[in-house]
Design a protein around this motif. Structure first.
Motif, PDB file in Angstrom:
ATOM      1  N   SER A 320      20.031  84.247  -8.241  1.00  0.00           N
ATOM      2  CA  SER A 320      21.167  84.155  -8.757  1.00  0.00           C
ATOM      3  C   SER A 320      20.996  83.063  -9.400  1.00  0.00           C
ATOM      4  N   ASN A 321      21.135  82.891 -11.222  1.00  0.00           N
ATOM      5  CA  ASN A 321      22.135  82.027 -11.708  1.00  0.00           C
ATOM      6  C   ASN A 321      23.911  81.122 -12.310  1.00  0.00           C
ATOM      7  N   GLY A 322      23.761  80.257 -11.573  1.00  0.00           N
ATOM      8  CA  GLY A 322      25.624  80.488 -12.436  1.00  0.00           C
ATOM      9  C   GLY A 322      25.711  78.989 -13.190  1.00  0.00           C
ATOM     10  N   LYS A 323      26.707  79.164 -13.624  1.00  0.00           N
ATOM     11  CA  LYS A 323      26.613  77.889 -14.194  1.00  0.00           C
ATOM     12  C   LYS A 323      27.593  76.644 -14.006  1.00  0.00           C
ATOM     13  N   ASP A 324      28.257  77.412 -12.395  1.00  0.00           N
ATOM     14  CA  ASP A 324      27.806  75.744 -11.497  1.00  0.00           C
ATOM     15  C   ASP A 324      26.923  74.671 -11.691  1.00  0.00           C
ATOM     16  N   GLN A 325      26.064  75.739 -11.853  1.00  0.00           N
ATOM     17  CA  GLN A 325      24.565  74.559 -10.988  1.00  0.00           C
ATOM     18  C   GLN A 325      24.162  74.701 -10.467  1.00  0.00           C
ATOM     19  N   THR A 326      24.382  76.056  -9.954  1.00  0.00           N
ATOM     20  CA  THR A 326      23.014  76.742  -8.847  1.00  0.00           C
ATOM     21  C   THR A 326      22.670  77.610  -8.557  1.00  0.00           C
ATOM     22  N   THR A 327      21.496  77.557  -8.331  1.00  0.00           N
ATOM     23  CA  THR A 327      20.446  79.233  -8.193  1.00  0.00           C
ATOM     24  C   THR A 327      21.324  79.351  -6.718  1.00  0.00           C
ATOM     25  N   LYS A 328      22.032  80.982  -6.003  1.00  0.00           N
ATOM     26  CA  LYS A 328      22.172  81.259  -5.029  1.00  0.00           C
ATOM     27  C   LYS A 328      21.384  82.940  -4.212  1.00  0.00           C
ATOM     28  N   LEU A 329      20.994  82.353  -3.088  1.00  0.00           N
ATOM     29  CA  LEU A 329      20.138  83.270  -2.596  1.00  0.00           C
ATOM     30  C   LEU A 329      21.740  84.399  -1.994  1.00  0.00           C
ATOM     31  N   TRP A 330      20.859  85.834  -2.286  1.00  0.00           N
ATOM     32  CA  TRP A 330      22.221  86.921  -1.166  1.00  0.00           C
ATOM     33  C   TRP A 330      21.506  87.095  -0.410  1.00  0.00           C
ATOM     34  N   ASP A 331      22.081  88.574   0.188  1.00  0.00           N
ATOM     35  CA  ASP A 331      21.775  89.319   0.976  1.00  0.00           C
ATOM     36  C   ASP A 331      22.862  90.177   0.936  1.00  0.00           C
ATOM     37  N   ILE A 332      22.527  91.544   0.806  1.00  0.00           N
ATOM     38  CA  ILE A 332      23.515  92.735   0.289  1.00  0.00           C
ATOM     39  C   ILE A 332      24.631  93.050   1.202  1.00  0.00           C
ATOM     40  N   ARG A 333      23.590  92.718   2.207  1.00  0.00           N
ATOM     41  CA  ARG A 333      24.524  93.424   3.747  1.00  0.00           C
ATOM     42  C   ARG A 333      26.095  92.310   3.749  1.00  0.00           C
ATOM     43  N   VAL A 379      21.746  74.475 -15.671  1.00  0.00           N
ATOM     44  CA  VAL A 379      22.594  75.636 -16.381  1.00  0.00           C
ATOM     45  C   VAL A 379      23.344  75.454 -17.501  1.00  0.00           C
ATOM     46  N   LEU A 380      22.899  74.848 -18.324  1.00  0.00           N
ATOM     47  CA  LEU A 380      24.049  74.563 -19.883  1.00  0.00           C
ATOM     48  C   LEU A 380      23.345  75.016 -21.038  1.00  0.00           C
ATOM     49  N   ARG A 381      23.777  74.884 -21.874  1.00  0.00           N
ATOM     50  CA  ARG A 381      23.312  75.131 -23.273  1.00  0.00           C
ATOM     51  C   ARG A 381      23.514  77.046 -23.657  1.00  0.00           C
ATOM     52  N   SER A 403      15.726  75.289 -16.658  1.00  0.00           N
ATOM     53  CA  SER A 403      16.502  74.330 -16.844  1.00  0.00           C
ATOM     54  C   SER A 403      16.868  73.951 -19.115  1.00  0.00           C
ATOM     55  N   SER A 404      18.707  73.135 -18.229  1.00  0.00           N
ATOM     56  CA  SER A 404      19.109  72.958 -19.407  1.00  0.00           C
ATOM     57  C   SER A 404      18.440  70.851 -19.915  1.00  0.00           C
ATOM     58  N   ASP A 405      17.560  70.727 -18.625  1.00  0.00           N
ATOM     59  CA  ASP A 405      17.309  69.125 -18.874  1.00  0.00           C
ATOM     60  C   ASP A 405      16.192  69.237 -19.215  1.00  0.00           C
ATOM     61  N   HIS A 406      15.009  69.962 -19.707  1.00  0.00           N
ATOM     62  CA  HIS A 406      14.338  70.508 -20.274  1.00  0.00           C
ATOM     63  C   HIS A 406      13.009  70.486 -19.780  1.00  0.00           C
ATOM     64  N   SER A 407      13.045  70.752 -18.240  1.00  0.00           N
ATOM     65  CA  SER A 407      12.464  71.279 -17.101  1.00  0.00           C
ATOM     66  C   SER A 407      12.063  72.275 -16.340  1.00  0.00           C
ATOM     67  N   VAL A 408      11.613  72.975 -15.426  1.00  0.00           N
ATOM     68  CA  VAL A 408      11.309  74.282 -14.601  1.00  0.00           C
ATOM     69  C   VAL A 408      11.397  73.314 -12.927  1.00  0.00           C
ATOM     70  N   TYR A 409      12.246  73.806 -12.364  1.00  0.00           N
ATOM     71  CA  TYR A 409      11.664  74.076 -11.239  1.00  0.00           C
ATOM     72  C   TYR A 409      11.561  74.597 -10.188  1.00  0.00           C
ATOM     73  N   ILE A 410      10.706  74.307  -9.068  1.00  0.00           N
ATOM     74  CA  ILE A 410      10.296  75.338  -8.084  1.00  0.00           C
ATOM     75  C   ILE A 410      10.728  74.495  -6.687  1.00  0.00           C
ATOM     76  N   TYR A 411      11.792  75.809  -5.792  1.00  0.00           N
ATOM     77  CA  TYR A 411      11.926  75.166  -4.877  1.00  0.00           C
ATOM     78  C   TYR A 411      11.439  76.263  -3.749  1.00  0.00           C
ATOM     79  N   ASP A 412      11.468  75.839  -2.589  1.00  0.00           N
ATOM     80  CA  ASP A 412      10.948  76.310  -1.111  1.00  0.00           C
ATOM     81  C   ASP A 412      12.102  77.090  -1.056  1.00  0.00           C
ATOM     82  N   LEU A 413      12.210  78.208  -0.672  1.00  0.00           N
ATOM     83  CA  LEU A 413      12.847  79.463  -0.512  1.00  0.00           C
ATOM     84  C   LEU A 413      13.745  79.230   0.862  1.00  0.00           C
ATOM     85  N   VAL A 414      12.935  78.942   1.436  1.00  0.00           N
ATOM     86  CA  VAL A 414      13.625  78.640   3.186  1.00  0.00           C
ATOM     87  C   VAL A 414      14.103  77.779   3.038  1.00  0.00           C
TER      88      VAL A 414
END
Length: 476
Positions: A320-333, A379-381, A403-414
């Protein structure tokens, strides 16, 4: 020659061992440990790690990446005893060729681009361009990004907030800040689809038991079987529309504020994920909802509203993306039965026109249930979107976000490492989409540009190509 055909040609050269591999520079891993000690890390490695027999061609170096050339040699000599690559072998090879070069132009408009998505098979690409008399364009990727269908939207309330192409690619659903989701026949022969003039745009009314004059829809998605549509709305509700019975089959009073994002968790359609301005992600199990009348679980961790959710497709993991400027990974368990932390509203800050307070960046949720947090993008605008990378070509080992800074970010999941930052646009990148089978990523921005990023082959020079609109004579 189409982009896909060009890639096929270039990839043969890359497989010869001359490819430039991404080294992957990074700042701190942002709360993600060097090796995420969780089942999702092991699943990701299983889906993107060479077969143990192929790894055996580099004895004593099992922890190092196996080169593409050695893997191809091992396959040709049938080193694994199977005579072919496994899906994990293939994704291991393809995931090393990230779409970081370019960009090449897909389209340039005079209005902001809000939504851009590949079809499930990658043959088509859908983009929404806002403005007066806004258009939804469907591009044919294999035919040089020719505009297959140009949809002119009428009676639009503010803007098109979301679009969704049905799994069979026959229909396109689009929503705006109104109670009605419209359906267009995406597979018809009508190229220029003017709402209810050259083609009927069927309206699905979701305003069941709703007295809110400002009712609007922020998110809409087809189910994997194409029989239902799920939508999230400004009245804090989730709506499920049955396309066979042509009526709302389920309405859930899901959150306390706007539901910005919804999606089905997997192909069964039983589980629904939702994210809201109340800072929460929730999980809904339709098999027991009618008896319990509440969410199957709540996921806490964001300190500001949730803008987008993407499912890994296994009914277990989501980001999920949040307005707290983070992406978070979740496990529903790991979800809770209820919200155990009151929402704290900062009335001095509005993400639409203000920067995120510097002091807030160090704040942490006391009951954070997420597995990992990724932070570098902004995560703005607007409601910035994030996704898992494709399973076929990468084993879902990356996550990527606009991203609102005009870019695309790619992260390693692990590891949480930022492996790439794609910089080109002059406005916020609200949406981006990774081709399901090829190393190609398309980003769309408020600067009106839609561009593609690819793994390089021969000496290609990035160019802006104005797509051709396929013309047909229409009688009406």
């Amino acid at each position: 020659m189409s982009d896909i055909m060009r890639f096929r040609k270039n990839k043969r050269a890359c497989d010869g061992g001359n490819a430039v591999e991404l080294s992957g520079s990074s700042e701190e891993a942002n709360e993600v440990s060097n090796s995420l000690d969780h089942e999702v890390a092991h699943l990701t490695k299983l889906r993107s790690r060479p077969h143990q027999h192929l790894r055996g061609i580099m004895p004593g170096k099992l922890r190092l990446p196996v080169s593409t050339l050695k893997m191809l040699m091992g396959r040709e000599s049938n080193y694994s005893g199977r005579g072919r690559f496994s899906s994990a072998d293939a994704s291991h090879v393809l995931s090393r060729y990230l779409p970081i070069n370019g960009p090449w132009g897909v389209d340039q408009l005079n209005s902001p681009a809000y939504v851009s998505q590949f079809s499930n098979d990658g043959l088509f690409f859908v983009a929404w361009i806002s403005g007066i008399g806004g258009h939804i364009r469907i591009y044919n990727v294999d035919k040089g990004w020719q505009v297959e269908k140009d949809i002119l939207v009428k009676r639009l309330s503010w803007t098109v907030t979301d679009t969704s192409l049905s799994p069979d690619q026959r229909f396109l659903a689009y929503a705006s800040m109104s109670p009605v989701v419209h359906i267009v026949n995406a597979g018809s022969s009508t190229t220029e689809s003017v709402a209810n003039v050259t083609e009927i745009h069927e309206g699905l009314d979701l305003s069941v038991d709703c007295d809110d004059d400002d009712f609007g829809i922020f998110s809409v998605k087809f189910s994997t079987d194409g029989r239902e549509i799920v939508a999230g709305s400004s009245d804090a509700s989730i709506h499920v529309y049955d396309l066979q019975t042509n009526k709302v089959s389920l309405k859930i009073q899901a959150h306390t504020l706007d539901v910005n994002t919804v999606c089905f968790a997997d192909e069964t359609g039983h589980l629904i994920y939702s994210g809201s301005d109340d800072n929460l992600c929730k999980v809904w199990d339709r098999r027991c909802f009618r008896t319990k009348g509440q969410a199957a679980g709540v996921l806490m961790g964001h300190l500001e509203g949730v803008t987008f959710i993407d499912s890994r497709g296994d009914g277990r993991y989501l980001i999920s993306n949040g307005k707290d400027q983070t992406t978070k990974l979740w496990d529903i368990r790991k979800m809770s039965s209820r919200n155990m932390f009151p929402r704290i509203t900062n009335y001095d800050w509005d993400y639409r026109w203000m920067e995120y307070p510097a002091h807030a960046r160090t704040s942490r949720h006391p009951n954070d249930q997420s597995l990992a947090t990724y932070r570098d993008h902004s995560v703005l605008r607007t409601l910035i979107r994030c996704y898992f990378s494709p399973a076929y070509s990468t084993g879902q080992k990356y996550i990527y976000t606009g991203s609102s800074d005009h870019s695309v970010y790619i992260y390693d999941l692990v590891t949480g490492t930022q492996v790439a930052k794609l910089v080109h646009h002059d406005g916020p990148v609200r949406d981006c989409s990774w081709h399901p089978t090829y190393p190609m990523l398309v980003s769309s921005s408020w600067d009106g540009s839609i561009v593609r990023w690819e793994f390089p082959g021969d000496d290609q020079v990035p160019t802006l190509v104005k797509p051709r609109v396929r013309r047909r004579r229409v009688f009406y």
